[in-house]
Scaffold this active site. Sequence first.
Site, mmCIF file in Angstrom:
data_model
loop_
_atom_site.group_PDB
_atom_site.id
_atom_site.type_symbol
_atom_site.label_atom_id
_atom_site.label_comp_id
_atom_site.label_asym_id
_atom_site.label_seq_id
_atom_site.Cartn_x
_atom_site.Cartn_y
_atom_site.Cartn_z
ATOM 1 N N GLU A 184 1.021 -1.174 0.349
ATOM 2 C CA GLU A 184 -0.268 -0.121 -0.117
ATOM 3 C C GLU A 184 0.947 1.071 -0.015
ATOM 4 O OE1 GLU A 184 0.421 -2.003 2.673
ATOM 5 O OE2 GLU A 184 0.639 -1.081 4.779
ATOM 6 N N CYS A 289 16.274 -6.295 0.395
ATOM 7 C CA CYS A 289 16.585 -7.654 1.426
ATOM 8 C C CYS A 289 17.408 -8.634 1.065
ATOM 9 C CB CYS A 289 15.138 -8.295 1.116
ATOM 10 S SG CYS A 289 15.334 -9.678 -0.571
HETATM 11 P P1 NAD Z 1 5.747 -5.806 5.835
HETATM 12 O O1 NAD Z 1 5.764 -6.806 5.832
HETATM 13 O O2 NAD Z 1 5.862 -4.371 6.344
HETATM 14 O O3 NAD Z 1 5.134 -5.192 4.204
HETATM 15 C C1 NAD Z 1 4.476 -6.722 3.032
HETATM 16 C C2 NAD Z 1 3.189 -6.848 3.168
HETATM 17 O O4 NAD Z 1 2.206 -7.362 4.563
HETATM 18 C C3 NAD Z 1 2.192 -5.442 2.496
HETATM 19 O O5 NAD Z 1 1.759 -6.091 1.246
HETATM 20 C C4 NAD Z 1 2.334 -4.751 3.636
HETATM 21 O O6 NAD Z 1 0.525 -4.318 3.060
HETATM 22 C C5 NAD Z 1 1.369 -6.485 4.522
HETATM 23 N N1 NAD Z 1 1.195 -6.097 6.370
HETATM 24 C C6 NAD Z 1 1.438 -4.736 6.577
HETATM 25 N N2 NAD Z 1 1.718 -5.152 8.043
HETATM 26 C C7 NAD Z 1 1.134 -6.626 8.329
HETATM 27 C C8 NAD Z 1 0.574 -6.792 8.913
HETATM 28 N N3 NAD Z 1 0.739 -6.548 10.659
HETATM 29 N N4 NAD Z 1 -0.388 -8.333 9.210
HETATM 30 C C9 NAD Z 1 -0.651 -8.537 7.937
HETATM 31 N N5 NAD Z 1 -0.141 -7.646 6.306
HETATM 32 C C10 NAD Z 1 0.608 -6.821 6.497
HETATM 33 O O7 NAD Z 1 7.373 -5.321 4.881
HETATM 34 P P2 NAD Z 1 8.132 -3.635 3.594
HETATM 35 O O8 NAD Z 1 8.628 -3.098 4.979
HETATM 36 O O9 NAD Z 1 6.533 -3.972 2.886
HETATM 37 O O10 NAD Z 1 9.125 -4.492 3.027
HETATM 38 C C11 NAD Z 1 9.947 -4.528 3.146
HETATM 39 C C12 NAD Z 1 11.068 -6.324 4.543
HETATM 40 O O11 NAD Z 1 10.510 -6.855 3.618
HETATM 41 C C13 NAD Z 1 12.149 -6.327 4.698
HETATM 42 O O12 NAD Z 1 11.967 -7.368 6.108
HETATM 43 C C14 NAD Z 1 12.905 -6.807 3.778
HETATM 44 O O13 NAD Z 1 13.866 -7.577 4.442
HETATM 45 C C15 NAD Z 1 11.626 -7.191 2.919
HETATM 46 N N6 NAD Z 1 11.591 -8.654 1.975
HETATM 47 C C16 NAD Z 1 12.664 -9.250 1.728
HETATM 48 C C17 NAD Z 1 12.545 -10.690 0.071
HETATM 49 C C18 NAD Z 1 13.343 -11.718 0.498
HETATM 50 O O14 NAD Z 1 12.987 -12.156 -0.549
HETATM 51 N N7 NAD Z 1 13.428 -12.668 1.664
HETATM 52 C C19 NAD Z 1 12.890 -9.200 -0.573
HETATM 53 C C20 NAD Z 1 12.577 -8.072 -0.249
HETATM 54 C C21 NAD Z 1 11.763 -7.592 0.796
#
Ligand code: NAD
Length: 505
Positions: A184, A289
């Site tokens: 979002e 990541c």
């Molecule tokens: P995030 O976990 O905050 O959000 C990811 C998704 O989850 C979003 O679509 C968000 O709307 C949803 N979300 C957020 N809070 C939620 C909740 N409480 N309950 C349910 N859904 C929820 O992650 P971000 O900040 O958007 O991305 C960064 C993170 O992603 C970092 O930790 C990074 O390391 C990780 N990442 C990992 C990889 C991998 O392949 N391992 C790749 C890219 C990013």
Amino acid sequence: MPASPTHAVPTVPLLINGEFVQSRSTQWREVRNPATQEVLARVPLATADEVNAAVDAAKTAFKTWRVAPIGVRARIFLKYQQLIRENIKDIAAVLTAEQGKTLADAEGDVFRGLEVVEHAANIGNLQLGELANNVASGVDTYTVLQPLGVCAGITPFNFPAMIPLWMFPMAIACGNTFVLKPSEQDPLSTMKLVELALQAGIPPGVLNVVHGAQDVVNALCDHPDIKAISFVGSTKVGTHVYQRATLAGKRAQCMMGAKNHVVVLPDAPKEQTLNALVGAGFGAAGQRCMASSVVVFVGESAQWIPELAQRALTLKVNAGHEPGTDVGPVISTSAKARILGLIEQGIAEGATLELDGRQATVPGYEQGNFIAPTLFSGVKPGMAVYEQEIFGPVLCTMTVDTLDEAIALINANPNGNGTGLFTRSGNAARKFQEDIDVGQVGINVPIPVPVPIFSFTGSRGSKLGDLGPYGKQVVMFYTQTKTITERWFDEAAEPAGVNTTINLR
Ligand code: NAD
């Protein structure tokens, strides 16, 4: 922050059954340019009815899409890759505006996703079963890899092109239908890619998009008609998604947070190594990541730390669309505040601040969420800057005496997403590759994100679920293996009689 006048700001539609529709939600979030705070769009937190409508559309579309011929599925992705190529600059411009990364890196974000689309066009060679002839007399056994049904994808903010493209192209190419929930924080470039997917010929209902956050994600995890969930994001949310989705009987793959260590041996080529460390530590403002977040200098290589700081200081911090920018803003004011808090904590806990990027100011972009490259030395396990994923342009350095110590340190860290080793020694590289418990290993390669003929992996705290995105593994994730044991009677032969045993006869 007060909402901008609604008439001036575009709204992001949902995609349900092939139609872009306005949400009826009363809850909306702003999508802001992180370099300027300009409100680019408003994105809805979709209602429960809208999520159900998207899943219903996908369920109905599955009835016909599941039997779409290989050639039909493959040609859509051939067309799709061409459309993405033709529009890559436009998508990158939108991506930079909403996410902050440089234009060149935004093109890279789209390109790494495009590679998965090219791979999906090859589905005929990927979704093959096996056949064993004559497993018993006149009996053959073969397997077919059948699509699961409705699958869903939940994506993070940091790769709004690449990561959605990890998910829906391969799921749909395998014969599934899909509901995507983009981040979002920056859904606009994802929506550009979704528009192109429809232009490429993805039929109504086969790809659907709902926007939202926690409630929508929970609704997807719980929905009885969704068979599998792909998630990429933080460890906290990914663990929740995995538990909730698997409890509801779904397959789940969750790629999560990281703390990627890069080990530098004293025999490493210095110039190339320092350049690689600076690029992988501070590129995309550290919001990858697979970013290098901890450099482990072994022995005398620790003497390179001042030079690493000097090199990081030459990086140009500016808005991502400005020519020559190396480091753009971080995604939001709250992300910036969190990163600054961690830098403060690092200082308070005794790490040495070699380079302080906290006061970054960018003329013309005074409101931007900028942090300049920041470098710590003397970092130790237990410090917050080591234990937490900073996800900003902050590089921690540590020193150890031997490669064995470096390997033990990395294997003791809970994360296992990526790691790297810089050396001229094949022997050391082989030992590292064998002994390290991390999913992606780079030997003189700082960000070893695999190309799609392989799968993205990850071990320990960075991944839940056995099968990773793209490559061979994702075909197994998005399909169900059915095993058929088949005999055609030779009615001219003498009947074999009754067989009361388990043996095939
Ligand atoms: P995030 O976990 O905050 O959000 C990811 C998704 O989850 C979003 O679509 C968000 O709307 C949803 N979300 C957020 N809070 C939620 C909740 N409480 N309950 C349910 N859904 C929820 O992650 P971000 O900040 O958007 O991305 C960064 C993170 O992603 C970092 O930790 C990074 O390391 C990780 N990442 C990992 C990889 C991998 O392949 N391992 C790749 C890219 C990013």
